[in-house]
Design an enzyme around this catalytic site. Sequence first.
Site, PDB file in Angstrom:
ATOM      1  N   HIS B  99       0.813  -1.286   0.040  1.00  0.00           N
ATOM      2  CA  HIS B  99      -0.011  -0.038   0.061  1.00  0.00           C
ATOM      3  C   HIS B  99       0.802   1.116  -0.010  1.00  0.00           C
ATOM      4  CE1 HIS B  99      -3.876  -1.947   1.357  1.00  0.00           C
ATOM      5  NE2 HIS B  99      -3.240  -2.906   0.957  1.00  0.00           N
ATOM      6  N   GLU B 101       0.854   3.753   1.771  1.00  0.00           N
ATOM      7  CA  GLU B 101       1.205   4.363   2.849  1.00  0.00           C
ATOM      8  C   GLU B 101       2.333   3.401   3.552  1.00  0.00           C
ATOM      9  OE1 GLU B 101      -3.225   4.943   2.933  1.00  0.00           O
ATOM     10  OE2 GLU B 101      -1.829   3.697   1.879  1.00  0.00           O
ATOM     11  N   CYS B 126      -7.037   2.586   4.270  1.00  0.00           N
ATOM     12  CA  CYS B 126      -8.026   1.343   4.635  1.00  0.00           C
ATOM     13  C   CYS B 126      -7.295   1.111   5.862  1.00  0.00           C
ATOM     14  CB  CYS B 126      -7.602   0.331   3.617  1.00  0.00           C
ATOM     15  SG  CYS B 126      -5.731  -0.459   3.807  1.00  0.00           S
ATOM     16  N   CYS B 129      -3.964  -0.040   6.733  1.00  0.00           N
ATOM     17  CA  CYS B 129      -2.862   1.013   6.452  1.00  0.00           C
ATOM     18  C   CYS B 129      -2.881   1.763   7.922  1.00  0.00           C
ATOM     19  CB  CYS B 129      -2.971   1.732   5.393  1.00  0.00           C
ATOM     20  SG  CYS B 129      -2.238   1.106   4.005  1.00  0.00           S
TER      21      CYS B 129
END
Lengths: 312, 316
Positions: B99, B101, B126, B129
Amino acid sequence: MGEERAAPKPGPAAATAVELTGFVMGAEEAERAAAAAGVATVQDLLPLLVPSAMERARAPISRFRVGAVGLGASGRVYAGVNLEFRGLPLCHSVHAEQFLVANAAAAGEPALRAVAVSHMPCGHCRQFLQEMRGAAAVQILVTSDAAEGRAPEWRALASLLPRPFGPRDLLPEDVALVLEPHGNDLGGPVANGFARGDLDARLREAAEAAARAAHAPYSKCPSGFAVADGDGRIYAGGCIESAAYNPTLGPVQAAIIGMVAAGGGPAGDVVAAALVEKERAEVAQEATARIFLEAVAPRATFHVYNYRPSDA
Amino acid sequence: MGEEQVVAPKPEAAAAAAATSVELTGFVMGAEDAERAAAAAGVATVQDLLPLLVPSARKRAQVPISGFPVGAVGLGASGRVYVGVNLEFRGLPLCHSVHAEQFLVANAAAAGEPELRAVAVSHMPCGHCRQFLQEIRGAASIRILVTSDAAEGCAPEWRTVASLLLRPFGPHDLLPGDVPLVLEAHDNALGDPVANGLARSDLDARLRQAAEAAARAAHAPYSKCPSGFAVADGDGRIYAGGCLESAAYNPTLGPVQAAIIAMVAAGGCSAGDVVAAALVEKEQASVAQEATARIFLDAVAPHASFHVYNYRPSDA
């Protein structure tokens, strides 16, 4: 979070934990258990079942047991526990809430209303729960709050994951979500795997049924896995994808959940396994299934059956 | 959450340039460059610059499965700016994905950043994360702004991670307070090498050295199985990364992904450009990476050579 309501103070008889006899409790049995425990509703029974669920966790790496117990719209009660697997990366772990959802899905439960869990759900689980329609309204109670000096209270999942990312960000509204019927079209089988005996045939059939029921709207690569124990009992599961990708529950884990939930032994008791997945899948499970089996059940036989979607 | 939210300052009308996105030239921007870019864009602070960099970050995402690019841009306490993008890998389960992040945090950690102050991201983070960010000390106070809010008719606003993951599960639930977290110095004792891998060439030796350094710096307080992975491209450049574990286990960033992040961050190559790789990990680790590293390479760089170097902890 003013909408939270404190869990009713149980009467003296209700203060003790209630033993689970399995991973699914029928609606009538749950009603009887609630009455016997002296609580007003089955939802109030859930926290009393959590300690019993925790005992079933398999956490050889962390030694940190988590138990979750949920109430479905059907009135049935489902248990979930965390599972860890030595010798594999941590992403192979199963969280109690994931186990619970997979367990409910396998039983044909149409909706989850409430979940009591031993520890505060992590972000990964709050995300995984978004795959259910109406997830925001699912009520959550954390039993360990009591040990931390808080009154355990029911709160909506929406309050624990505000402004969620989820299926609605990626999918049309009419796509089936978790706990809704799926009938994935697997197309035609590719002649790369032959069931050599009755057990092989049963494994293939179970894995295929699991792939048809799998939740794979993001990758469009439904897959199913089936395992057999030494007594020839078969357990199967299909992948349950997450809009956030990484919280996806793989088909191998789903099958092991099926095995544990049915009262089977640990993953090491697997003697044979089968995977059904798309040929040349963009999201492929075969290699990962092999390393899982090598780590936890190295002597198990394994067959892979590919299919070619009708539109290929 | 009223007290958590601070509406992002409206740029002055005179600074019409601020309404347009600003192009990134790499995945890390030095503090002085960031100050200059903020001034040129007509915004008051580097934090206000972050959202303007997000569209440029998104273009660097590698998303062959979803076609859904995510970009994140963060500000460190050092004043440096870090970029993260999502990465997906064909032929592998979805848990191998990275992801934006996670990329950003790994990128900041590799640069020795001591602390993240703020992150602007193209889409709402999400739960996975929000969980991964808990591995940073003081995660609760990191400010988050979601640029896509504007397209949905909301004014993008800075809010804390605490407001996005209430009552988090995290390191404090499992670790003593003095254990180093992500973005803090780690020096894992690897113990003694096991004679199961010999560096056969200069490239092998450099890969081993890089993977070993990454394993020493890895964040593995939960499994106590630090691991490091190093990859080389066709020009002999080496990129490495160590695992970054999560208290919630599954959001853990594996060492393979950490090395690929380093490779992408150093110049935008893709995993398919890997020609050689090395893994350093504990012998008979309860959390082992070797088999997974092999299937990753088989899927994305099947011709790459691969060596594994095990170590036996001194207390074994």
